[in-house]
Design a protein around this motif. Structure first.
Motif, PDB file in Angstrom:
ATOM      1  N   SER A 149       3.534   8.539   9.903  1.00 48.19           N
ATOM      2  CA  SER A 149       3.244   9.717   9.105  1.00 48.19           C
ATOM      3  C   SER A 149       4.266   9.849   7.991  1.00 48.19           C
ATOM      4  N   GLY A 150       3.817  10.343   6.846  1.00 48.30           N
ATOM      5  CA  GLY A 150       4.734  10.696   5.781  1.00 48.30           C
ATOM      6  C   GLY A 150       5.528   9.567   5.160  1.00 48.30           C
TER       7      GLY A 150
ATOM      8  N   ARG B 138       7.061   9.696   1.469  1.00 48.69           N
ATOM      9  CA  ARG B 138       8.327  10.372   1.143  1.00 48.69           C
ATOM     10  C   ARG B 138       9.486   9.393   1.164  1.00 48.69           C
TER      11      ARG B 138
ATOM     12  N   GLY C 181       3.749   3.529  -1.121  1.00 53.97           N
ATOM     13  CA  GLY C 181       2.599   4.420  -1.038  1.00 53.97           C
ATOM     14  C   GLY C 181       1.671   4.255  -2.223  1.00 53.97           C
TER      15      GLY C 181
ATOM     16  N   MET D 207      -4.134   8.567   4.547  1.00 53.44           N
ATOM     17  CA  MET D 207      -3.879   9.966   4.873  1.00 53.44           C
ATOM     18  C   MET D 207      -3.013  10.107   6.112  1.00 53.44           C
TER      19      MET D 207
ATOM     20  N   TRP E 271       0.627  10.395   4.118  1.00 51.59           N
ATOM     21  CA  TRP E 271       0.744  11.831   3.937  1.00 51.59           C
ATOM     22  C   TRP E 271       1.373  12.471   5.159  1.00 51.59           C
ATOM     23  N   GLY E 272       1.550  13.766   5.076  1.00 50.24           N
ATOM     24  CA  GLY E 272       2.001  14.523   6.231  1.00 50.24           C
ATOM     25  C   GLY E 272       3.519  14.534   6.356  1.00 50.24           C
TER      26      GLY E 272
ATOM     27  N   THR F 180       7.163  13.621   7.416  1.00 45.65           N
ATOM     28  CA  THR F 180       7.780  12.316   7.634  1.00 45.65           C
ATOM     29  C   THR F 180       8.375  12.242   9.029  1.00 45.65           C
TER      30      THR F 180
END
Lengths: 494, 112
Positions: free
Chosen positions: A359-360, A363, A369, A426, A430-431, A433
């Motif tokens: 996730s994430g 960042r 990404g 996604m 995303w989301g 980290t």
């Protein structure tokens, strides 16, 4: 007569042999590897240019005139693929430098990559059906070694499946060759085409053509792709990328060659079969791409979908559709390599392979990404990128010839590709980290640079498609009119 | 003669398929070996058996035997030898690593 034709096969072959003796000098191996890749690219581009001026080139080994000797034939279609193969391999080597690890480099990783490339280029260039079998085996034997290299449990188990299914299809290939030789008495592809046109493609020859269809479907992963997702997700990233970018494409090339040059008289049977198989492949691939949570499995199923899509172009079988298929083939070799590299890098960074465990990432690694985002758009066929032009032409061909079911299946599969990759994007990018700044694994430059190079290529092909157009048009014209190929090879002495 | 050999090829393929479908890894490998022999024999038969003298210029014969199938088989035999050797080593490594040569038990290792 043109000796330069053998270079795209000989350079990798000799490099491979030399590198075997330089086992302990890893630096030397790397330098030689890169130099040899650059040399192959330069030579292939030169040949591609020469074809535009002088027409199809051929090289008769030992001076035996066709149809008696073995020969290499280079037309625009095969050379476009050779050029792409050489470039993709060169860039993948750069990725290998920073990722593959000492253990592999000591265990003859580089030599086998070059043997693989020699087999792939040989398959693209040969003008003889038995020689095609031999080049296939060169390629497959190197791939057997590469897939087992490292000897992890999962690799060994998957490679047994992979090796057995390929051995089986190779002997099918040999039986097809035996039947064909017994029926028409030649194995030179151009000569085969002439003889089959003379006697007419009766039921017997159509059955033989179906044997070849089975063989190449197994190699390309058309409908008979059950072995593919497992074996492509087992080996290390670079090797998986090499397989995903090159191996199935050789099967696709052989299918195009055989069904446009030799067995093109009964499209109602053969091309319909290819069309139905292409549709089923796209459906099966889409289901697989959505069903799994392992990102390696998802991208492997994306390979399957692309195979179905490209062969839809063969099933439609008009000049426009061929152009689309060739554009998409080139695009797919580049973007699939990129996709496998990105996914491999994600696994390297997080140590996990399931989408719900990541996730994430954007960042921590923004470049990665955005690269993934570009890849996704390119595969979905969004305009400024390379996937677009192929989809347009295949779509146009399908509408012109009225194959609406193929059209719907092809474009729906595009949506599934987009959705399956969006799911990765996604969930993983995303989301919130999951990685703190402290135990953030640094992304090596050596891993990022090849990905950026591939991304630049997909953008460049998308924008500069005009520059590629003359070659692709010529390639599609040759596929559509087998006489051009036959005249170039036999030159009157039929 | 050709018919007889073709029937023999059929038998070999039958045996090969039986072996390939079994669960034992060694039997599968033997199956691929037998299958390769069947393919070689088929290649030979398709060129026509014993039709004339050796294809050399010195021989003043009415007809000559086709030499091409033999060249093809020679190449194919070398390849099949290499592949079989590789498969045997692979089977041995797999057996060492997993402790089984039963293909039924070799499926479904989801993770390492």
């Amino acid at each position: 007569m043109n000796n330069i034709l053998v270079m795209p096969m000989i350079i990798p072959l000799l490099t491979g042999i030399i590198l075997v003796f330089l086992r302990h000098y890893i630096k030397t191996q790397r330098v030689l590897g890169i130099l040899s890749s650059i040399a192959t690219v330069v030579v292939s581009v030169l040949i591609l240019h020469q074809i535009q001026q002088e027409g199809i080139l051929r090289l008769d080994f030992g001076g035996w005139l066709p149809p008696y000797g073995i020969l290499f034939v280079a037309d625009s279609f095969s050379m476009l693929l050779v050029v792409t193969t050489s470039i993709v391999t060169g860039i993948l080597l750069i990725y290998a430098f920073s990722s593959i690890g000492k253990q592999y480099e000591h265990m003859f990783f580089y030599p086998f990559v070059f043997f693989l490339v020699a087999g792939v280029n040989g398959s693209f260039l040969t003008g003889d059906l038995f020689n095609l079998f031999v080049c296939f085996e060169v390629m497959l034997l190197s791939s057997y070694v590469l897939i087992t290299m490292g000897g992890r449990k999962i690799q060994l188990i998957e490679s047994i499946k992979y090796v057995t299914i390929n051995v089986l299809s190779s002997w099918f290939f040999l039986m097809g060759i035996a039947y064909l030789y017994g029926t028409v008495g030649t194995l030179n592809m151009a000569h085969l085409s002439v003889r089959i046109a003379e006697v007419g493609q009766g039921p017997l020859l159509t059955v033989i053509s179906l044997i070849f269809l089975i063989v190449f479907s197994l190699k390309a992963g058309l409908l008979l792709y059950f072995w593919l997702p497992g074996s492509y997700s087992a080996p290390p990233t670079v090797i998986a990328a090499l397989f995903g970018a090159l191996l199935t494409k050789v099967g696709i090339y052989a299918m195009f060659r055989v069904f446009t040059l030799i067995f093109y008289h009964e499209p109602v049977i053969t091309h319909t079969a290819i069309g139905v198989m292409a549709i089923l492949t796209m459906i099966g691939g889409s289901v697989g791409a959505l069903a799994y949570n392992d990102i390696r499995k998802i991208v492997s199923y994306n390979v399957v979908i692309a195979v179905g899509f490209i062969l839809a172009g063969l099933a439609i079988s008009t000049e426009v559709a061929f152009q689309g298929a060739i554009y998409y083939l080139i695009h797919d070799m580049i973007v699939k390599a990129l996709l496998f590299l990105l996914v491999g890098t994600m696994i390297y960074l997080t140590g996990k392979a399931k989408i719900e465990e990541m996730s994430g990432l954007i960042r921590n690694y923004p470049t990665l990404g955005w690269l993934f985002f570009i890849t996704m758009l390119s595969l979905a066929g969004i305009p400024p990128l390379s996937g677009f032009i192929g989809k347009v032409f295949i779509g146009q061909g399908a509408i012109e010839s009225g194959s609406f079911i193929l059209l719907i299946a092809a474009f729906l599969s595009g949506i599934f590709v987009l959705y399956s990759l969006l799911r990765i994007f996604m969930n993983c990018f995303w989301g919130e980290t999951i990685i703190n700044e402290d135990d953030d694994v640094p992304l090596k430059k050596g891993m990022l640079v090849p990905c950026i190079l591939f991304a630049i290529m997909t953008i460049a092909i998308g924008i500069g498609v005009e520059g590629l157009a003359p070659y692709v048009t010529d390639a599609a014209r040759t596929l559509m009119n087998p006489e051009i190929y036959i005249d170039a090879v036999l030159q009157g002495n039929r | 003669m050709e018919t007889l050999i073709t029937i023999l090829v059929g038998f070999l393929v039958m045996i090969a398929v039986y072996l390939l479908l079994s669960r034992n890894l060694i039997r599968v490998i033997l199956g691929t070996a037998v299958l390769s022999h069947a393919a070689h024999l088929l290649l030979m038969t398709m060129g026509g058996l014993k039709k004339g003298s050796a294809p050399l210029l010195g021989e003043d014969a009415e007809s000559y035997t086709d030499a091409l199938p033999q060249a093809l088989i020679l190449t194919a035999i070398v390849i099949s030898f290499a592949v079989t050797a590789f498969l045997l080593v692979l089977a041995y490594r797999t057996y060492k690593k997993t402790g089984t040569d039963n293909l039924q038990q070799l499926r479904g290792f989801e993770d390492e």
